[in-house]
Design an enzyme around this catalytic site. Structure first.
Site, PDB file in Angstrom:
ATOM      1  N   ASP A 135       0.847  -1.178  -0.111  1.00  0.00           N
ATOM      2  CA  ASP A 135      -0.030   0.035   0.007  1.00  0.00           C
ATOM      3  C   ASP A 135       0.910   1.283  -0.090  1.00  0.00           C
ATOM      4  O   ASP A 135       0.663   2.101   0.817  1.00  0.00           O
ATOM      5  CB  ASP A 135      -0.946  -0.052   1.265  1.00  0.00           C
ATOM      6  CG  ASP A 135      -1.829   1.013   1.450  1.00  0.00           C
ATOM      7  OD1 ASP A 135      -2.459   1.491   0.139  1.00  0.00           O
ATOM      8  OD2 ASP A 135      -2.329   1.554   2.552  1.00  0.00           O
ATOM      9  N   GLU A 379       3.577  -8.213   7.301  1.00  0.00           N
ATOM     10  CA  GLU A 379       2.012  -8.980   6.779  1.00  0.00           C
ATOM     11  C   GLU A 379       2.246  -9.932   5.587  1.00  0.00           C
ATOM     12  O   GLU A 379       1.387  -9.513   4.691  1.00  0.00           O
ATOM     13  CB  GLU A 379       0.841  -7.745   6.537  1.00  0.00           C
ATOM     14  CG  GLU A 379       0.406  -7.120   7.514  1.00  0.00           C
ATOM     15  CD  GLU A 379      -0.588  -5.994   7.336  1.00  0.00           C
ATOM     16  OE1 GLU A 379      -0.987  -5.949   6.144  1.00  0.00           O
ATOM     17  OE2 GLU A 379      -1.107  -5.486   8.290  1.00  0.00           O
ATOM     18  N   TYR A 432      -6.891  -3.372  12.361  1.00  0.00           N
ATOM     19  CA  TYR A 432      -7.836  -2.263  11.995  1.00  0.00           C
ATOM     20  C   TYR A 432      -9.308  -2.284  12.381  1.00  0.00           C
ATOM     21  O   TYR A 432     -10.294  -2.184  11.448  1.00  0.00           O
ATOM     22  CB  TYR A 432      -7.446  -1.803  10.725  1.00  0.00           C
ATOM     23  CG  TYR A 432      -5.980  -1.528  10.142  1.00  0.00           C
ATOM     24  CD1 TYR A 432      -6.078   0.030  10.233  1.00  0.00           C
ATOM     25  CD2 TYR A 432      -5.217  -2.355   9.925  1.00  0.00           C
ATOM     26  CE1 TYR A 432      -4.533   0.446   9.974  1.00  0.00           C
ATOM     27  CE2 TYR A 432      -3.863  -1.869   9.771  1.00  0.00           C
ATOM     28  CZ  TYR A 432      -3.884  -0.409   9.634  1.00  0.00           C
ATOM     29  OH  TYR A 432      -2.509   0.332   9.598  1.00  0.00           O
ATOM     30  N   GLU A 468       0.545  -1.704  14.177  1.00  0.00           N
ATOM     31  CA  GLU A 468      -0.411  -0.865  13.385  1.00  0.00           C
ATOM     32  C   GLU A 468      -1.738  -0.534  13.632  1.00  0.00           C
ATOM     33  O   GLU A 468      -2.181  -1.624  14.493  1.00  0.00           O
ATOM     34  CB  GLU A 468      -0.357  -1.285  12.017  1.00  0.00           C
ATOM     35  CG  GLU A 468       0.807  -1.121  11.078  1.00  0.00           C
ATOM     36  CD  GLU A 468       0.819  -1.638   9.599  1.00  0.00           C
ATOM     37  OE1 GLU A 468      -0.660  -1.477   9.222  1.00  0.00           O
ATOM     38  OE2 GLU A 468       1.651  -1.838   9.133  1.00  0.00           O
TER      39      GLU A 468
HETATM   40  C1  GCB Z   1      -1.503  -2.502   6.597  1.00  0.00           C
HETATM   41  C2  GCB Z   1      -0.286  -2.400   6.055  1.00  0.00           C
HETATM   42  C3  GCB Z   1       0.112  -1.008   5.194  1.00  0.00           C
HETATM   43  C4  GCB Z   1      -1.198  -0.131   4.924  1.00  0.00           C
HETATM   44  C5  GCB Z   1      -2.012  -0.105   6.042  1.00  0.00           C
HETATM   45  C6  GCB Z   1      -3.347   0.401   5.588  1.00  0.00           C
HETATM   46  O1  GCB Z   1      -1.702  -3.227   7.404  1.00  0.00           O
HETATM   47  O2  GCB Z   1       0.766  -2.827   6.691  1.00  0.00           O
HETATM   48  O3  GCB Z   1       0.941  -0.962   4.692  1.00  0.00           O
HETATM   49  O4  GCB Z   1      -0.884   1.088   4.534  1.00  0.00           O
HETATM   50  O5  GCB Z   1      -2.574  -1.312   6.435  1.00  0.00           O
HETATM   51  O6  GCB Z   1      -3.577   1.649   5.735  1.00  0.00           O
HETATM   52  O7  GCB Z   1      -4.357  -0.182   5.178  1.00  0.00           O
END
Ligand code: GCB
Length: 579
Positions: A135, A379, A432, A468
């Site tokens: 990403d 990941e 997330y 994260e």
């Molecule tokens: C993740 C990734 C990261 C992305 C982020 C997102 O899990 O490790 O590279 O940018 O989520 O914002 O979706």
């Protein structure tokens, strides 16, 4: 052949021009320039001339005066070549030509695939696209400095320093590799921050003992963080063309790192990572190294009270790590293994390349006290059967190359399915909640986060970092009660995460790293609005509301867990490069 453009170095080539074809270009680009060397460099037989490329993304071939001298695979680490024999031809300008290909394939790091679009009714003949599973925008070019430097013909090739602590003495173990000579002497001196010699030695390896040593402490963990000694190495050698001498100074931080079942220890004290994930990314320059941006970013980190970051998702420029050493910002140093999601990404060919990249990364960054852990991937599809053997091998290899640091990779797999987790020292987990699922349901975060932590801990009994978490936020979007994409939602999501983190902080959760420090560019998709907007700062480094929330929290944690707030704060101001 073909059109040429002026291209600054360092910089990504993508955002410099006005032509969209350059921005999206996939394939070979050629850099070339001529340079006139000082006469001494070309005439003195005791001088060795080296061409060093800070990074070239992703595959590079180098010619000097039209002669193919070097090839390198991998876009985020330096490589160099001795060009002495090519420059000793007289005072002619030296022509350096570097061809770079940014194509990513299943065996590159990061991997990618080229997809040919064969439907003639929709695409012209030969049309292809570069697909990737990560990403961030695949910026390319000479993104770090290209240097010419000299050494004597017998020279200090490498220094490895590891440190330890014995009662109140610091131990500095050194190992020096000298190349192209056998008749030489080495003198080693360790100087403190006031330039006083505190220990000395001779020879290619040894141990220096520093009674009453000042240890290297992370920012906000001690009244005098980031204490650096200087290791001076002086080589004198006899060569067939006369005596030569080489001299090198290496900043050294004396510190220890250890991991227990539930703690991450620096100098024997529990360390809690409160920081960020970053990217090398900015307007116009892309991933091009820029001191101005770097100093601004450090001022923001100090302001925030952040004591750590992860180099998501690739090794950053060496200057970044030098700054971390100087300010006490702790680093989880990650290699560019991001987007390993297909079975073929775990092939033997990929594994061998991955191990080579880890060797190059360790060789480059091993002496930075700020680097406390290696991350071998982000990941990956670590629930695939082949991932178990793959990570066992890559992690074992990394530990063999550097036995002094813990190793991890960052997972988003389920605790019960992850095949790589048995081999890591610290569980780094990304989630997330209330962003990529249960949209808008902030009330679920605490429950889901608690379950996540408990499951991982009961399975592995290893310390855990929330590596994260975050929410996409368009600066200036406001909505109360909070709705997704508003500044209020980002704040509220963070607050819920913090409640969950506080439940486990001090037990076995040893860190939290927000995604992301700043907004950054990505590929174009309907999910991204001019890039990823999960920054707590905009791409131009202006704070969103969440930055103030995080600042409050990080200073509070520093205050609670370490030493008095006022001392920490005044220390921060003293250290701040703004003053
Ligand atoms: C993740 C990734 C990261 C992305 C982020 C997102 O899990 O490790 O590279 O940018 O989520 O914002 O979706």
């Amino acid at each position: 052949s073909g059109p040429t453009l002026d291209m600054p170095v360092p910089s990504s080539f993508n955002d410099i021009g006005q032509d969209w074809r350059l921005r999206h270009f996939v394939g070979w680009v050629w850099y070339e320039r001529e340079v006139t060397l000082p006469e001494r460099w070309t005439q003195d037989p005791r001088i060795r001339v080296v061409l060093r490329i800070g990074s070239a993304h992703s595959y590079a071939i180098v010619w000097v005066n039209g002669i193919n001298t070097l090839e390198h695979e991998g876009g985020y680490l330096p490589f160099e070549v001795d060009i002495s024999s090519l420059v000793q031809v007289g005072p002619l300008p030296l022509r350096v030509t570097i061809a770079i290909n940014n194509t990513l394939t299943p065996s590159t790091l990061p991997p990618g695939t080229i997809r040919y679009m064969n439907d003639a009714s929709r695409y012209p003949k030969g049309y292809f696209v570069q697909n990737t599973d990560f990403d961030f925008f695949n910026y390319a070019g000479l993104q770090r400095s290209v240097l010419l430097y000299t050494t004597p013909t017998t020279y200090i090739d490498d220094i490895t320093v590891t440190t330890g602590v014995q009662q109140d003495s610091g131990l500095v173990n050194y190992q020096i590799s000298v190349k192209r000579g056998s008749q030489f002497e080495l003198e080693v001196r360790l100087l403190d921050a006031e330039n006083k010699v505190v220990a000395d030695g001779t020879g290619t390896q040894g141990q220096l003992k520093v009674p009453g040593a000042n240890l290297w402490w992370p920012y906000l963990m001690h009244e005098r963080p980031a204490y650096l000694y200087s290791l001076e190495v002086r080589l004198t050698a006899q060569t067939s063309v006369g005596p030569v001498s080489d001299f090198y100074t290496l900043p050294v931080g004396i510190r220890t790192v250890a991991v227990t079942e539930s703690q991450f220890l620096i100098n024997g004290k529990p360390f809690y990572f409160h920081g960020v994930n970053k990217h090398e990314d900015a307007d116009i320059r892309g991933k091009g190294f820029d001191w101005t941006l770097l100093v601004k970013d450090f001022n923001l980190l100090l302001w925030l009270g952040a004591n750590a970051f992860r180099t998501s998702h690739y090794p950053y420029a060496e200057e970044v790590l030098q700054m971390c050493d100087r300010y006490g910002i702790v680093v989880i140093d990650e290699c560019p293994a991001v987007g390993l999601v297909l079975p073929q990404h775990f092939s033997n060919m990929s594994m061998n390349h991955h191990m080579r990249v880890m060797e190059e990364l360790v060789r480059r960054d091993k002496n930075h006290p700020a680097v406390v852990m290696w991350s071998v991937a982000n990941e990956p599809a670590s629930s695939l059967e082949s991932a178990g053997y793959y990570f066992k091998m890559v992690i074992t290899h990394t530990k063999a190359v550097d036995p002094s640091r813990p190793v991890t990779f960052v997972t988003n797999s389920n605790y019960a399915a992850d095949k790589g987790a048995p081999y890591v020292d610290v569980i780094c987990v990304n989630s997330y909640y209330s962003w990529y699922h249960d949209y808008g349901h902030l009330e679920l975060i605490q429950l889901q986060l608690g379950t996540q932590f408990e499951n991982w801990y009961k399975t592995y009994h290893k310390p855990i970092i929330q590596s994260e978490y975050g929410a996409e936020t368009i600066v200036g979007f406001h909505q109360d009660p909070p709705l997704m994409f508003s500044e209020e939602y980002q704040k509220a999501l963070l607050e819920q995460y913090h409640l969950g983190l506080d439940e486990k902080r001090g037990k076995y959760v040893v860190g939290e790293l927000i995604w992301n420090f700043a907004d950054f560019m990505t590929n174009q998709t309907p999910q991204r609005v001019l890039g990823n907007k999960k920054g707590i700062f905009t791409r131009q480094r202006q704070p969103k509301a969440a930055a103030f929330l995080l600042r409050e929290r990080y200073w509070k944690i520093a205050n609670e867990t370490r030493y008095p707030h006022s001392a920490a704060r005044s220390q921060c101001l003293e250290n701040s490069p703004l003053i």
